[in-house]
Design a protein around this motif. Structure first.
Motif, PDB file in Angstrom:
ATOM      1  N   ALA A 424       0.843  -1.195   0.000  1.00  0.00           N
ATOM      2  CA  ALA A 424       0.000   0.000   0.000  1.00  0.00           C
ATOM      3  C   ALA A 424       0.875   1.241   0.000  1.00  0.00           C
ATOM      4  CB  ALA A 424      -0.914  -0.013   1.222  1.00  0.00           C
ATOM      5  N   ARG A 425       0.700   2.092  -1.022  1.00  0.00           N
ATOM      6  CA  ARG A 425       1.553   3.258  -1.206  1.00  0.00           C
ATOM      7  C   ARG A 425       0.741   4.552  -1.138  1.00  0.00           C
ATOM      8  NH1 ARG A 425       6.972   2.202  -0.632  1.00  0.00           N
ATOM      9  NH2 ARG A 425       7.449   0.169  -1.540  1.00  0.00           N
ATOM     10  N   CYS A 426       1.438   5.619  -0.726  1.00  0.00           N
ATOM     11  CA  CYS A 426       0.837   6.946  -0.653  1.00  0.00           C
ATOM     12  C   CYS A 426       0.645   7.509  -2.062  1.00  0.00           C
ATOM     13  CB  CYS A 426       1.735   7.854   0.177  1.00  0.00           C
ATOM     14  SG  CYS A 426       1.230   9.583   0.210  1.00  0.00           S
ATOM     15  N   ARG A 427      -0.502   8.158  -2.299  1.00  0.00           N
ATOM     16  CA  ARG A 427      -0.756   8.754  -3.616  1.00  0.00           C
ATOM     17  C   ARG A 427       0.073  10.007  -3.857  1.00  0.00           C
ATOM     18  NH1 ARG A 427      -7.109   9.553  -3.963  1.00  0.00           N
ATOM     19  NH2 ARG A 427      -6.700  10.334  -1.866  1.00  0.00           N
ATOM     20  N   VAL A 441      -6.926   5.988  10.767  1.00  0.00           N
ATOM     21  CA  VAL A 441      -6.773   6.153   9.323  1.00  0.00           C
ATOM     22  C   VAL A 441      -5.344   5.821   8.941  1.00  0.00           C
ATOM     23  CG1 VAL A 441      -8.576   7.908   9.224  1.00  0.00           C
ATOM     24  CG2 VAL A 441      -6.191   8.580   9.582  1.00  0.00           C
ATOM     25  N   LEU A 442      -5.157   5.516   7.672  1.00  0.00           N
ATOM     26  CA  LEU A 442      -3.816   5.222   7.168  1.00  0.00           C
ATOM     27  C   LEU A 442      -3.028   6.513   7.036  1.00  0.00           C
ATOM     28  CD1 LEU A 442      -4.713   2.643   4.361  1.00  0.00           C
ATOM     29  CD2 LEU A 442      -4.239   2.234   6.771  1.00  0.00           C
ATOM     30  N   GLU A 443      -1.739   6.418   7.321  1.00  0.00           N
ATOM     31  CA  GLU A 443      -0.855   7.572   7.189  1.00  0.00           C
ATOM     32  C   GLU A 443       0.417   7.146   6.480  1.00  0.00           C
ATOM     33  OE1 GLU A 443      -0.050   9.554  10.834  1.00  0.00           O
ATOM     34  OE2 GLU A 443      -2.155   9.723  11.413  1.00  0.00           O
ATOM     35  N   CYS A 444       0.997   8.087   5.741  1.00  0.00           N
ATOM     36  CA  CYS A 444       2.236   7.814   5.021  1.00  0.00           C
ATOM     37  C   CYS A 444       3.424   7.940   5.965  1.00  0.00           C
ATOM     38  CB  CYS A 444       2.391   8.788   3.843  1.00  0.00           C
ATOM     39  SG  CYS A 444       3.943   8.568   2.938  1.00  0.00           S
ATOM     40  N   ALA A 445       4.331   6.972   5.892  1.00  0.00           N
ATOM     41  CA  ALA A 445       5.505   6.993   6.762  1.00  0.00           C
ATOM     42  C   ALA A 445       6.535   8.003   6.297  1.00  0.00           C
ATOM     43  CB  ALA A 445       6.134   5.597   6.820  1.00  0.00           C
ATOM     44  N   GLU A 451      -4.636   8.893   4.418  1.00  0.00           N
ATOM     45  CA  GLU A 451      -5.281   8.260   3.260  1.00  0.00           C
ATOM     46  C   GLU A 451      -6.542   7.566   3.756  1.00  0.00           C
ATOM     47  OE1 GLU A 451      -6.300   7.882   0.029  1.00  0.00           O
ATOM     48  OE2 GLU A 451      -4.159   7.986  -0.407  1.00  0.00           O
ATOM     49  N   ALA A 452      -7.686   8.212   3.560  1.00  0.00           N
ATOM     50  CA  ALA A 452      -8.938   7.669   4.076  1.00  0.00           C
ATOM     51  C   ALA A 452      -9.640   6.762   3.071  1.00  0.00           C
ATOM     52  CB  ALA A 452      -9.874   8.818   4.477  1.00  0.00           C
ATOM     53  N   GLN A 453      -9.381   6.928   1.766  1.00  0.00           N
ATOM     54  CA  GLN A 453     -10.098   6.167   0.737  1.00  0.00           C
ATOM     55  C   GLN A 453      -9.131   5.337  -0.094  1.00  0.00           C
ATOM     56  OE1 GLN A 453     -13.404   6.160   0.586  1.00  0.00           O
ATOM     57  NE2 GLN A 453     -13.571   7.664   2.244  1.00  0.00           N
ATOM     58  N   TRP A 454      -8.316   4.556   0.574  1.00  0.00           N
ATOM     59  CA  TRP A 454      -7.324   3.772  -0.186  1.00  0.00           C
ATOM     60  C   TRP A 454      -7.981   2.617  -0.933  1.00  0.00           C
ATOM     61  CZ3 TRP A 454      -6.072  -1.363  -0.257  1.00  0.00           C
ATOM     62  CH2 TRP A 454      -4.921  -1.713  -0.980  1.00  0.00           C
ATOM     63  N   CYS A 459      -5.254  -4.230  -8.429  1.00  0.00           N
ATOM     64  CA  CYS A 459      -6.431  -5.084  -8.596  1.00  0.00           C
ATOM     65  C   CYS A 459      -7.722  -4.408  -8.176  1.00  0.00           C
ATOM     66  CB  CYS A 459      -6.256  -6.389  -7.819  1.00  0.00           C
ATOM     67  SG  CYS A 459      -6.273  -6.169  -6.009  1.00  0.00           S
ATOM     68  N   GLY A 460      -7.661  -3.219  -7.569  1.00  0.00           N
ATOM     69  CA  GLY A 460      -8.851  -2.486  -7.175  1.00  0.00           C
ATOM     70  C   GLY A 460      -9.441  -2.877  -5.842  1.00  0.00           C
ATOM     71  N   SER A 461      -8.827  -3.820  -5.133  1.00  0.00           N
ATOM     72  CA  SER A 461      -9.365  -4.263  -3.857  1.00  0.00           C
ATOM     73  C   SER A 461      -9.266  -3.160  -2.814  1.00  0.00           C
ATOM     74  CB  SER A 461      -8.616  -5.508  -3.377  1.00  0.00           C
ATOM     75  OG  SER A 461      -9.010  -5.857  -2.063  1.00  0.00           O
ATOM     76  N   PHE A 462     -10.231  -3.169  -1.863  1.00  0.00           N
ATOM     77  CA  PHE A 462     -10.227  -2.203  -0.766  1.00  0.00           C
ATOM     78  C   PHE A 462      -9.761  -2.840   0.543  1.00  0.00           C
ATOM     79  CE2 PHE A 462     -12.967  -0.287  -3.851  1.00  0.00           C
ATOM     80  CZ  PHE A 462     -12.804   1.078  -3.703  1.00  0.00           C
ATOM     81  N   ARG A 463      -9.410  -4.121   0.526  1.00  0.00           N
ATOM     82  CA  ARG A 463      -9.023  -4.836   1.740  1.00  0.00           C
ATOM     83  C   ARG A 463      -7.502  -4.829   1.898  1.00  0.00           C
ATOM     84  NH1 ARG A 463      -9.947 -10.079   1.388  1.00  0.00           N
ATOM     85  NH2 ARG A 463      -9.893 -10.337   3.664  1.00  0.00           N
ATOM     86  N   LEU A 464      -7.065  -4.673   3.143  1.00  0.00           N
ATOM     87  CA  LEU A 464      -5.641  -4.600   3.466  1.00  0.00           C
ATOM     88  C   LEU A 464      -5.247  -5.746   4.380  1.00  0.00           C
ATOM     89  CD1 LEU A 464      -5.354  -0.787   4.199  1.00  0.00           C
ATOM     90  CD2 LEU A 464      -4.089  -1.975   2.418  1.00  0.00           C
TER      91      LEU A 464
END
Length: 688
Positions: A424-427, A441-445, A451-454, A459-464
């Motif tokens: 999972a990468r930051c946009r 929420v996800l945050e970039c290191a 990142e609230a809408q990752w 593949c388009g999946s929303f699961r981490l």
């Protein structure tokens, strides 16, 4: 005119003649009559200023301005129209020599102030610092900042107690478990300088064994220095030395002492009040008088490499000191580094290890599982443990504490797509995303953007899913699986020094494992692939070191001690852990390094900076014949910045020439006023 008047006129004439004959400083002050020139190293860590500067010693400072004292001088004065010099900034420095004359033909600026009459820079320490600066392509001023602690006037005013007489030679104690152990201690007591690579047995006895080696050196009338990777290890050796020798025969130099106490302890060494020193990284320069033994424990630990320029390594400084001062060496640890194996291969040092039967009697039983071996038990699945690891923990908790080593701190440091495993990468900056709290929420290191809408770009999946689960998340999950068992965590934010022998789960990151009373009943080493999969030449060696450090805290197999490592069973470090054979692993690693011409078989330097700056520096270097230039490639850890790194490799014996060439190229860049800096590091620890 009376004879008294004649005598007075003659004396006045003589004084005036002497005054005119003696050289004046540019401020008009009268220099000292004897050795009126002071050669000073100025505290300006710039490579193009890495030299001594001459200053005039005013007559009023002649008695205090001795070699080794701290002074303040004006540096960078300018010449005005009248020919006089004015201005210049005040800088601290050290007098390294008093001279009768100067190589500089113009008027000399006077010393501005003698800060202290304490002679802290001894000739031996100056030689060591100069050698270290040359080896690492650095400046003497930078090394002196690492070697001599800042002055504290109140501590300097306190008198140091007189030294205690030498103690009696100690009994071998647990050194008898090593065939060469008693002879090594006897050689230290006899004043010899034995050099050994010590593969220590697992268990709690290594601090006492270090203490006995120090006591044997003191019994022979010489000093000893012990450098450890962290304050926790230093405290264990400190306690062992106090128990063996009593107070007053040694001192500790660690960062947690505070400026005043640390300087007071350092002065007791410099003044000769104590002749044994233990401490962390900065203690490698401690001015121990008549040094007879240097001990470095766990020389592969990253804490032994100084992050400040010029980045000296404790092991290399110890070897330089031993060669310069004729001291013995003891490189010890539960594991063996490739550099130590190289010393054994060349015959520079001798092995100091126990017989295989003794190793088997003291080591825990080691089992291997993979993270694919999941238990059917729902509790094991919720605890994120393979079945055998969960069973081992449940059984061991009936007998004592269980250590769980997690190779990351925090909650979930790294995340990936649950479907395709794409990280999972930051946009915004393409940095790795992490979850720092449960439900957060996800945050970039790298850039800190949330990142609230990752969703996965592949593949388009929303699961981490978590690539590596951190210590706090592991503690949360294990707490649910074992609800009636206390759970402790130990990591960078809060390191536990010790825990009791009662049943408990201790979740720790590598290097922060607390000591358990009576030893741990079991240890679980999770996510081994995260350590083995690092893109680093030392990944296998480092993984084995971290595993053995944790496994060494577990009870012997005869007392039920078990270690479960979750990693690929066929991996070489895993097999070395199962056999408890760190020396064999280091020998094989050294053999591969020799085939690839990588350190320590060769010498290497890294050059890191902007692409054009790296290319500019490489073009200015007069490389030794046969130098290999690897790269440049994108620098690791650039965090979005456009940085490149080139590696320069030379054959053994050409390391000094490479360091000198790099230093000369850096000085040339300063002269050419090139704007972008380039970081040069000799023997970089992170060769990808």
């Amino acid at each position: 005119m009376s004879s008294a008047d004649d005598t007075g006129e003659q004396l006045a004439f003589i004084r005036e003649t002497v005054r005119k004959a003696r050289p004046r400083t540019w401020r008009g002050a009268l220099p000292a009559e004897h050795l009126p020139v002071a050669r000073v190293v100025v505290d300006k860590g710039l490579l193009h200023l890495d030299q001594f500067f001459d200053y005039a010693v005013p007559a009023t400072m002649a008695e205090e301005a001795l070699p080794g004292v701290r002074v303040r001088v004006r540096f960078g004065a300018r010449v005005v129209a009248s020919g006089r010099r004015e201005g210049g900034e005040l800088h601290d420095g050290f007098i390294v020599e008093r001279r009768a004359d100067s190589d500089y033909k113009g008027p000399l600026a006077p010393l501005a102030q003698v800060l202290s009459p304490e002679q802290v820079l001894t000739p031996a320490l100056l030689r060591l610092c100069r050698t270290v600066a040359d080896r690492y392509a650095g400046s003497l001023a930078d090394v002196l900042q690492l070697a001599v602690p800042p002055r504290h006037a109140a501590a300097e005013a306190e008198p140091s107690p007189p030294p205690l007489p030498s103690p009696a030679a100690p009994e071998p104690g647990s050194w008898s478990r090593y065939p060469q152990g008693p002879d090594y201690l006897a050689a230290l007591t006899a004043g010899h300088a034995p050099r050994a690579v010590w593969t220590a047995l697992p268990g709690p006895t290594w601090p006492e064994e270090i203490a006995r080696a120090v006591a044997a050196t003191l019994a022979g009338g010489r000093g000893a220095l012990v450098v450890l990777p962290d304050g926790k290890a230093a405290a264990r050796v400190d306690a062992a030395l106090t128990a063996l020798l009593g107070p007053g025969r040694h001192t500790a130099l660690t960062a947690d002492l505070g400026p005043r106490e640390r300087y007071r302890h350092w002065l007791s060494v410099s003044r000769g009040s104590v002749r044994a020193v233990i401490g962390t990284r900065a203690a490698m320069f401690a001015p121990v008088r008549d040094l007879g033994l240097v001990v470095v424990w766990s020389d592969g630990d990253g804490n032994h490499s100084d992050p400040r320029a010029p980045h000296p390594h404790v092991r290399e400084v110890a070897l330089l000191r031993a060669a310069e001062e004729g001291a013995g060496v003891l490189l010890g640890g539960l594991s063996v580094t490739v550099e130590a194996a190289q010393l054994l291969r060349t015959g520079w040092a001798r092995p100091l290890a126990a017989e295989r039967e003794t190793v088997r009697a003291t080591a825990p039983r080691v089992r291997t599982v993979t993270d694919l071996d999941q238990a059917r038990d729902a509790a094991a699945q919720s605890a994120r443990l393979p079945g055998p690891a969960w069973e081992a923990a449940r059984e061991a908790l009936t007998r004592g504490p269980v250590l769980v080593q997690v190779p990351r701190r925090g909650y979930v440091p790294r995340l990936a797509c649950a479907r395709c495993r794409e990280p999972a990468r930051c946009r915004h900056c393409v940095g790795p995303l992490e979850a720092r709290s449960s439900g957060g929420v996800l945050e970039c290191a790298w850039c800190g953007q949330s990142e609230a809408q990752w969703h996965c770009g592949e593949c388009g999946s929303f699961r981490l899913r978590a690539q590596v689960v951190g210590a706090r998340r592991t503690a949360e999950e294990l707490g649910k699986a074992f609800p009636r068992v206390p759970v402790w965590t130990s990591g960078r934010d809060s390191v536990l020094p010790a825990v009791s022998g009662e049943p408990a789960l201790v979740i720790s990151t590598p290097g922060a494992e607390p000591v358990a009373e009576g030893g741990y009943a079991a240890a679980l080493l999770l996510d081994g692939w995260a350590l083995l999969g690092r893109p680093d030449l030392r990944a296998g060696e480092e993984a084995l070191r971290l595993w053995m450090a944790a496994a060494g805290l577990v009870r012997p197999a005869g007392e039920g001690g078990t270690v479960v490592v979750v990693a690929e069973p066929t991996a070489r470090p895993v097999q070395a852990l199962v056999r408890w054979d760190p020396a064999g692993h280091a020998a094989l690693e050294l053999q591969e390094r020799a085939q690839l011409h990588f350190p320590p078989v060769s010498r290497m330097a890294s050059v890191t900076g902007a692409p054009h700056a790296v290319a500019d520096l490489v073009s200015l270097i007069r490389l030794p014949e046969g130098t290999d230039v690897l790269g440049p490639v994108p620098a690791p850890g650039g965090r979005g910045e456009e940085l490149e790194r080139a590696l320069l490799r030379v054959a053994p014996g050409q390391g000094a020439a490479l360091a000198a060439a790099l230093k000369a190229a850096q000085i040339a860049r300063v002269a050419l006023r090139t704007p972008d800096p380039v970081k040069v590091r000799i023997d970089p620890p992170d060769i990808g």
